[in-house]
Scaffold this active site. Sequence first.
Site, PDB file in Angstrom:
ATOM      1  N   ARG A 116      16.289  16.395  35.510  1.00 31.73           N
ATOM      2  CA  ARG A 116      17.696  16.803  35.650  1.00 31.73           C
ATOM      3  C   ARG A 116      18.227  16.076  36.881  1.00 31.73           C
ATOM      4  NH1 ARG A 116      21.076  21.458  34.446  1.00 31.73           N
ATOM      5  NH2 ARG A 116      22.399  22.024  36.207  1.00 31.73           N
ATOM      6  N   HIS A 143      24.229  15.962  28.265  1.00 33.38           N
ATOM      7  CA  HIS A 143      23.494  17.219  28.427  1.00 33.38           C
ATOM      8  C   HIS A 143      22.988  17.640  27.046  1.00 33.38           C
ATOM      9  CE1 HIS A 143      22.033  20.755  30.147  1.00 33.38           C
ATOM     10  NE2 HIS A 143      23.133  21.302  30.642  1.00 33.38           N
ATOM     11  N   GLN A 146      21.616  21.337  26.164  1.00 34.28           N
ATOM     12  CA  GLN A 146      22.684  22.329  26.066  1.00 34.28           C
ATOM     13  C   GLN A 146      23.353  22.268  24.700  1.00 34.28           C
ATOM     14  OE1 GLN A 146      23.888  24.780  28.393  1.00 34.28           O
ATOM     15  NE2 GLN A 146      24.829  25.385  26.460  1.00 34.28           N
ATOM     16  N   ASP A 238      34.128  24.438  30.058  1.00 34.72           N
ATOM     17  CA  ASP A 238      33.166  24.229  31.134  1.00 34.72           C
ATOM     18  C   ASP A 238      33.948  24.227  32.444  1.00 34.72           C
ATOM     19  OD1 ASP A 238      30.854  23.662  32.561  1.00 34.72           O
ATOM     20  OD2 ASP A 238      30.749  21.564  31.966  1.00 34.72           O
ATOM     21  N   CYS A 278      28.904  26.827  28.826  1.00 31.55           N
ATOM     22  CA  CYS A 278      27.525  26.471  29.165  1.00 31.55           C
ATOM     23  C   CYS A 278      27.026  27.176  30.425  1.00 31.55           C
ATOM     24  CB  CYS A 278      27.375  24.957  29.306  1.00 31.55           C
ATOM     25  SG  CYS A 278      28.509  24.218  30.492  1.00 31.55           S
ATOM     26  N   ARG A 306      18.939  28.496  24.947  1.00 32.70           N
ATOM     27  CA  ARG A 306      18.333  27.349  25.633  1.00 32.70           C
ATOM     28  C   ARG A 306      16.813  27.443  25.561  1.00 32.70           C
ATOM     29  NH1 ARG A 306      21.061  24.649  29.698  1.00 32.70           N
ATOM     30  NH2 ARG A 306      19.202  23.323  29.675  1.00 32.70           N
TER      31      ARG A 306
END
Length: 319
Positions: A116, A143, A146, A238, A278, A306
């Site tokens: 990440r 991402h 996600q 987001d 998210c 997730r």
Amino acid sequence: MLSLQAKDESTSIKGKDLLTLADYSPAVITGLLKKAKELKAAYLSGEATPVLQGKILGLIFDKPSTRTRVSFEAGMLQLGGQVIHLNGQEMQLGRGEPISDTAKVLSQYIDAVMIRTFSHERVIELANHASIPIINGLTDLYHPCQALADLLTIEEEKGTLQGIKLVYIGDGNNVAHSLMIAAAKVGMYIVVATPPGYEPNSEVIKLAKKFARESDGEVTVTNDPIKAVAKADVIYTDVWTSMGQEAENAQRLLNFKDYQVNEKLVLGAKADYLFLHCLPAHRGEEVTGEVIDGSHSFVFQQAGNRLHVQKALLVEILK
């Protein structure tokens, strides 16, 4: 160079990287969702699934994390494997060791790496020099993990993905990019509504539209959030200011003020619309508390998923 082109249309991802969902065929994506449902059912019933016993996953974090770290770590442990947490600043990477050297060394110790980080090129370089699978846990461009959880949540609640209208409102960022790719791959209609100047990467738009043509889906980018949400099945947003953009926060608050997901905006959606985010969320900025904490919100189911999509990914890559 950005990793934007589809590379592999096979149905097996054993030993493969996940840098972007553009590299995965629709069959692979739907297969991962099916596996995630199986693993979720087993988890909820208390059934043990130690299918990765003896496997070790390295976790490299250059950015703070809650959901990515805990879901990957818990998922690997639930599958019978082990994890090693690697802080980029605590490794020799933090003292200038080339990422190519780190990739070659880690390949001799562990079975896969989840990273990440900021630059997508950093993940590409790691993958180019590693002989083990590299999983993109987040970059400034994509991402993908996600987006898999997002698809799973939508499919669970709507019963299908084909033809579902997904509306993303806000910054044309990494989350928007992966949503566009994922939705286009599985035949959804995705509309991305951003303020002028904050549209998604033009190459990603072009690629997503290509995938949409192949799946009978549709990709639209607009600056009009009100028209965008008309008859939406799913509304997604987001944060307006992502990690690394803190210096822009004051200007972004002004530029995005008409893009808040609130009770007035969602009136244009279908009566049974889903709200997704998210997380983490800034209540009162990109979304009001009434929406994110309301009956249409599935953000915590989405966050929980997730765990299950990442377990499916690990199983398919490592088993």
